[in-house]
Design a protein around this motif. Structure first.
Motif, PDB file in Angstrom:
ATOM      1  N   ALA A 229     -13.979 -29.808  -6.615  1.00 14.73           N
ATOM      2  CA  ALA A 229     -13.523 -31.161  -6.320  1.00 14.73           C
ATOM      3  C   ALA A 229     -13.834 -32.113  -7.466  1.00 14.73           C
ATOM      4  O   ALA A 229     -13.020 -32.981  -7.796  1.00 14.73           O
TER       5      ALA A 229
ATOM      6  N   SER B  97     -11.217 -31.750 -10.017  1.00 16.86           N
ATOM      7  CA  SER B  97      -9.973 -32.461  -9.685  1.00 16.86           C
ATOM      8  C   SER B  97     -10.129 -33.966  -9.887  1.00 16.86           C
ATOM      9  O   SER B  97      -9.169 -34.642 -10.282  1.00 16.86           O
ATOM     10  N   ILE B  98     -11.318 -34.482  -9.641  1.00 13.45           N
ATOM     11  CA  ILE B  98     -11.574 -35.911  -9.887  1.00 13.45           C
ATOM     12  C   ILE B  98     -11.414 -36.219 -11.366  1.00 13.45           C
ATOM     13  O   ILE B  98     -10.754 -37.189 -11.757  1.00 13.45           O
TER      14      ILE B  98
ATOM     15  N   SER C  31      -7.816 -36.080 -12.577  1.00 15.80           N
ATOM     16  CA  SER C  31      -7.010 -37.223 -12.151  1.00 15.80           C
ATOM     17  C   SER C  31      -7.148 -38.418 -13.092  1.00 15.80           C
ATOM     18  O   SER C  31      -6.315 -39.321 -13.083  1.00 15.80           O
TER      19      SER C  31
ATOM     20  N   PRO D 193     -13.375 -30.997   0.006  1.00 14.80           N
ATOM     21  CA  PRO D 193     -13.082 -31.783  -1.192  1.00 14.80           C
ATOM     22  C   PRO D 193     -13.002 -33.280  -0.926  1.00 14.80           C
ATOM     23  O   PRO D 193     -13.443 -34.086  -1.756  1.00 14.80           O
ATOM     24  N   GLU D 194     -12.448 -33.666   0.231  1.00 17.47           N
ATOM     25  CA  GLU D 194     -12.330 -35.098   0.511  1.00 17.47           C
ATOM     26  C   GLU D 194     -13.687 -35.773   0.638  1.00 17.47           C
ATOM     27  O   GLU D 194     -13.818 -36.978   0.370  1.00 17.47           O
TER      28      GLU D 194
ATOM     29  N   TRP E 197     -14.746 -36.524  -2.970  1.00 10.04           N
ATOM     30  CA  TRP E 197     -14.013 -37.712  -3.429  1.00 10.04           C
ATOM     31  C   TRP E 197     -14.600 -38.982  -2.817  1.00 10.04           C
ATOM     32  O   TRP E 197     -14.733 -40.010  -3.491  1.00 10.04           O
ATOM     33  N   GLU E 198     -14.938 -38.913  -1.535  1.00 13.64           N
ATOM     34  CA  GLU E 198     -15.492 -40.091  -0.870  1.00 13.64           C
ATOM     35  C   GLU E 198     -16.833 -40.492  -1.480  1.00 13.64           C
ATOM     36  O   GLU E 198     -17.098 -41.681  -1.697  1.00 13.64           O
TER      37      GLU E 198
ATOM     38  N   PHE F 224     -17.771 -39.912  -4.494  1.00 14.87           N
ATOM     39  CA  PHE F 224     -17.446 -40.468  -5.814  1.00 14.87           C
ATOM     40  C   PHE F 224     -17.014 -41.934  -5.692  1.00 14.87           C
ATOM     41  O   PHE F 224     -17.471 -42.793  -6.447  1.00 14.87           O
ATOM     42  N   ARG F 225     -16.152 -42.220  -4.731  1.00 13.75           N
ATOM     43  CA  ARG F 225     -15.659 -43.591  -4.563  1.00 13.75           C
ATOM     44  C   ARG F 225     -16.758 -44.533  -4.065  1.00 13.75           C
ATOM     45  O   ARG F 225     -16.728 -45.736  -4.350  1.00 13.75           O
TER      46      ARG F 225
END
Length: 380
Positions: free
Chosen positions: A112, A115-116, A119, A151-152, A155-156, A158-159
């Motif tokens: 993940a 993928s971050i 992007s 993976p989500e 991402w969370e 990270f955000r």
């Protein structure tokens, strides 16, 4: 009630903490957590109970490949995983976020992060990634084989990463961790050096899941010996008796001191001093993996994606003779972060109704008073 060590007068070492006494006191460093808690009762693999998560540490405000940071690592005992280390050993460059999670989720978290990073780049930049992901075993309380970190969630995290105060204890990758036979989790601390020593900041964040009860030491007092299982029970997973000393502790050290990769490696090694002072012994079944990076020289180090790199580049570098205050800061911050990971954790019941009990602050203070190591002013 969760409480940090300094809030009850337990001041580790002589150094002064930064504003938040956290790794985020190092300018540019951010932390984000995603905590997954769901279900109770009997373990059903793939369904729960779930007690886990992911913690993200960012040292780059922009894309890591465009502004790599110097970094180094040290293995005290290698019964664990910290990905991307061949790249770190060879080039000494941190080119990714850093994440901590459970042992079975390292792969999904690593992918993940890749993928971050992809992007953030243009397709013609040919993105590739060697993320740094550490782990600890949380199966005493969690359905670790169930693959609940997705993976989500990465991402969370990270955000959500931000500077300022950092949540500790039962959060993120530390959600279900156990250290010294007590509930533990994420812990953090920092030290701000005086101007006479350069004014640098050293911050530590760790995920404590290690140590034997009878070795726990606070301010030199044998706290663990004073707390038998009859006073605070050990967790008892149904398939086996809880094995004291099994587990791991990945430790991340950040600083804004201008260090080269070999100096970062030396700094990472000093985290082991704080671990030892608190009673960790790098037992056979423990993964004691330490990682350090410097946010200095950001923008001056050519990134791997730069096609036309300069023939040479200028840096600011700290002279080795002035490293001792930074080494001491890392040791102190690590020792304090381990104690914070225990004091900020709360008693948790997980799979098969296994319970990990928190270290009671009042009992800790009583033991410290017995050994004349009670609350004292900072720096005394």
């Amino acid at each position: 009630m969760p409480v940090r060590a300094r809030e009850i007068g337990i001041n580790i070492g002589r150094g002064k903490p930064g504003k938040h006494n956290a790794i985020t006191d190092v300018p540019g460093v951010k932390v984000g957590h995603v905590t997954l808690i769901e279900g109770k009762g009997k373990l059903v693999v793939g369904k729960g109970p779930v007690r886990t998560g992911v913690t993200m540490i960012l040292g780059h405000p922009g894309h890591p490949f465009d502004e790599p940071l110097y970094a180094g690592a040290h293995w005290f005992n290698g019964n664990g995983e910290l990905t991307g280390m061949a790249w770190i050993q060879e080039f000494g460059l941190l080119t990714s976020p850093i994440a901590l999670t459970n042992s079975s989720s390292v792969g999904v978290v690593r992918d993940a992060i890749g993928s971050i990073e992809a992007s953030m780049l243009l397709p013609e930049q040919n993105p590739w990634s060697l993320p740094v992901v550490g782990e600890t075993w949380d199966a005493a309380l969690n359905d670790m084989a169930g693959g609940h970190v997705k993976p989500e969630h990465v991402w969370e995290a990270f955000r959500k990463a931000k500077d300022g105060p950092v949540a500790e204890g039962n959060v993120g990758g530390g959600t279900a961790q156990i250290a010294f036979g007590f509930k533990s989790g994420i812990g953090t601390a920092s030290r701000k050096l005086p101007d006479s020593d350069g004014g640098w900041t050293v911050g530590v964040l760790l995920q404590a899941n290690h140590g034997r009860r009878d070795n726990l030491t606070v301010l030199g007092a044998p706290v663990g010996e004073e707390i038998p299982a009859t006073a605070v029970p050990f967790p008892q997973p149904p398939e086996a008796t809880y094995r004291p000393g099994a587990g791991s502790i990945p430790i991340i050290v950040a600083t804004d001191a201008p260090l080269l990769p070999h100096q970062c490696q030396r700094l990472a090694r000093r985290a082991g001093i704080g671990m030892l002072r608190s009673g960790g012994l790098a037992e056979n079944d423990s993964g004691d993996l330490f990682f350090a990076f410097s946010t200095a020289n950001r923008g001056k180090i050519p990134g791997p994606n730069i096609v036309h790199s300069p023939l040479k580049h200028d840096l600011t570098v700290l002279t080795d003779a002035f490293l001792d205050p930074i080494f001491e800061a890392a040791a102190e911050a690590t020792e304090e972060a381990i104690l914070n990971s225990l004091l900020m954790a709360e008693t948790m019941t997980g799979r098969d109704n296994v319970t990990a009990h928190a270290l009671p602050p009042a009992l800790l203070l009583k033991i410290l008073a017995k050994y004349k190591r009670g609350p004292r002013p900072a720096g005394s």
